[in-house]
Design an enzyme around this catalytic site. Structure first.
Site, PDB file in Angstrom:
ATOM      1  N   LYS A  60     -12.854  -2.434  -4.573  1.00 46.49           N
ATOM      2  CA  LYS A  60     -13.862  -1.378  -4.619  1.00 46.49           C
ATOM      3  C   LYS A  60     -13.282  -0.094  -5.196  1.00 46.49           C
ATOM      4  O   LYS A  60     -14.004   0.837  -5.488  1.00 46.49           O
ATOM      5  CB  LYS A  60     -14.465  -1.135  -3.234  1.00 46.49           C
ATOM      6  CG  LYS A  60     -13.527  -1.337  -2.077  1.00 46.49           C
ATOM      7  CD  LYS A  60     -14.320  -1.465  -0.768  1.00 46.49           C
ATOM      8  CE  LYS A  60     -13.444  -1.980   0.365  1.00 46.49           C
ATOM      9  NZ  LYS A  60     -14.188  -2.371   1.546  1.00 46.49           N
TER      10      LYS A  60
ATOM     11  N   LYS B  96      -7.300  -8.885  -7.833  1.00 46.33           N
ATOM     12  CA  LYS B  96      -8.446  -9.034  -6.941  1.00 46.33           C
ATOM     13  C   LYS B  96      -9.539  -8.018  -7.322  1.00 46.33           C
ATOM     14  O   LYS B  96      -9.224  -6.892  -7.709  1.00 46.33           O
ATOM     15  CB  LYS B  96      -7.952  -8.773  -5.513  1.00 46.33           C
ATOM     16  CG  LYS B  96      -8.876  -9.244  -4.426  1.00 46.33           C
ATOM     17  CD  LYS B  96      -8.195  -9.146  -3.056  1.00 46.33           C
ATOM     18  CE  LYS B  96      -9.247  -8.991  -1.978  1.00 46.33           C
ATOM     19  NZ  LYS B  96      -8.707  -9.027  -0.620  1.00 46.33           N
TER      20      LYS B  96
ATOM     21  N   LYS C 173       0.820  -1.210   0.000  1.00 47.07           N
ATOM     22  CA  LYS C 173       0.000   0.000   0.000  1.00 47.07           C
ATOM     23  C   LYS C 173       0.850   1.255   0.000  1.00 47.07           C
ATOM     24  O   LYS C 173       0.519   2.243  -0.647  1.00 47.07           O
ATOM     25  CB  LYS C 173      -0.915   0.022   1.234  1.00 47.07           C
ATOM     26  CG  LYS C 173      -2.137  -0.827   1.101  1.00 47.07           C
ATOM     27  CD  LYS C 173      -3.163  -0.410   2.144  1.00 47.07           C
ATOM     28  CE  LYS C 173      -4.427  -1.225   2.012  1.00 47.07           C
ATOM     29  NZ  LYS C 173      -5.399  -0.880   3.045  1.00 47.07           N
TER      30      LYS C 173
END
Ligand code: TRP
Length: 339
Positions: free
Chosen positions: A204, A201, A118
């Site tokens: 959202k 993956k 991240k």
């Protein structure tokens, strides 16, 4: 230490950042529903304090928190059978998180692969909270002495860290106080991938809405997205082995199997040799059948935010009844005076 002195108790959480996707449903919520009343006490949380490790628009954070709660409820989390609440309403999470910041080692945090992914090359510039996030996650779990945590593969390392924190705390203070929590990892079929790139993956936050199914999508949108999902030119194979190196095809078969509660082998047995012109409409119909009632119920709930807030507030009170004595005893073990 044995785990048996602890009540079988499940804790898991979903971050309210952006909307919920089919990945959250199949990978998490559907399993959470299945664990209700299966010999566990179940505690499900909307982890808003985790969401703010990255800046969130305040109004959007409130909406996203209610949306995750609505997603849980519409999918079958029963607020009588389970404790359902948002994290920030139980201040004990933040307090135990601080104690664990003082137990966990910097070297442990440096090994967290999700943080490395991240933060990337921007590691100097992310919030301190993002770095310390796994120790708050350990607090979420251990504040309830949770014995089992259903999570995706990507969270396994954080649950292992939770065990390390529990073990170090128990060792440092010569107690047998926190359990060594077991991660309950999803099967491969539950890892829902991006509809446009089967190696990523379903997330959202991806750039195109066509790459994911949102739990709030209506029937037409769900059908359209599956019909336009990326595939390859080959028909479905005769055996599951034939899906190797065909990530998009594999993903659609896995989604079908998870939605229908059957194995991927059973899907292949039914559709061996079928072209996409036959399989995709069948998948779209199945997805609409399973998901449309959930999205309809979510919409109904989202139109009544006061009702969602009431449910979360009641859940927070019940969560606090378990959390407060555990935090109190932790303070005592650590040597912190209380009035
Ligand atoms: N870190 C988890 C995720 O990103 C969310 C989470 C926070 C969680 N606290 C938790 C999951 C405790 C399980 C248990 O998905």
């Amino acid at each position: 230490m044995t785990e048996s002195k602890f009540t079988p108790r499940v804790f898991s959480g979903i971050k309210p950042s952006g909307g919920l996707t089919l990945g959250n449903y199949l990978g998490a919520i559907k399993r959470f529903v299945g664990m209700q009343g299966a010999g566990f006490e179940t505690i499900y949380c909307v982890v808003d304090l985790h969401a703010i490790t990255v800046w969130q628009d305040p109004a959007e954070l409130k909406t996203a928190t209610r949306e995750v709660a609505a997603g849980y409820l519409a999918s079958g989390i029963d607020p009588e059978k389970s404790i359902l609440f948002n994290q920030s309403q139980v201040h004990e999470h933040a307090e135990l998180g601080w104690i664990f910041n003082c137990v966990a080692r910097v070297g442990w945090m440096n090994r967290m692969t999700q943080f490395k992914d991240k933060a990337g090359s921007n590691a100097e510039n992310v919030s301190l909270g993002l770095y310390a996030y796994p120790s708050l996650m350990a607090a979420d779990i251990l504040l309830y002495h949770a014995t089992h945590v259903p999570v995706g593969e990507d969270q396994k390392q954080h649950v292992e860290l939770t065990r390390d924190i529990a073990a170090k705390f128990n060792h440092d203070f010569k107690v047998d106080f926190f359990p060594l929590t077991t991660p309950v990892i999803e099967g491969p079929a539950m890892r829902v991938m991006n509809l446009r790139d089967g190696t990523k993956k379903m997330s959202k936050s991806g750039e195109s809405d066509m790459e994911r199914i949102n739990m709030t999508d209506d029937a037409d949108t769900i059908a359209k997205k599956f019909k336009k999902a990326k595939t390859d030119p080959e028909p479905l194979p005769e055996t599951l082995d034939g899906l190797k190196d065909r990530p998009e095809a594999r993903n659609l078969v896995d989604i079908y199997s998870a939605l229908n509660d059957i194995t991927p082998e059973a899907v292949i047995a039914e559709y061996a040799g079928a072209g996409w012109g036959r399989f995709k409409p069948a998948l779209a119909d199945l997805a609409v059948e399973k998901l449309a009632p959930i999205s309809t119920e979510m919409e109904r709930l989202m139109n009544d935010p006061a009702e969602i807030d009431r449910i979360l507030g009641r859940g927070a009170e019940r969560a606090c009844e378990i959390a407060a004595p555990i935090l109190k005893e932790t303070y005592d073990i650590v040597g912190l005076l209380r009035r």
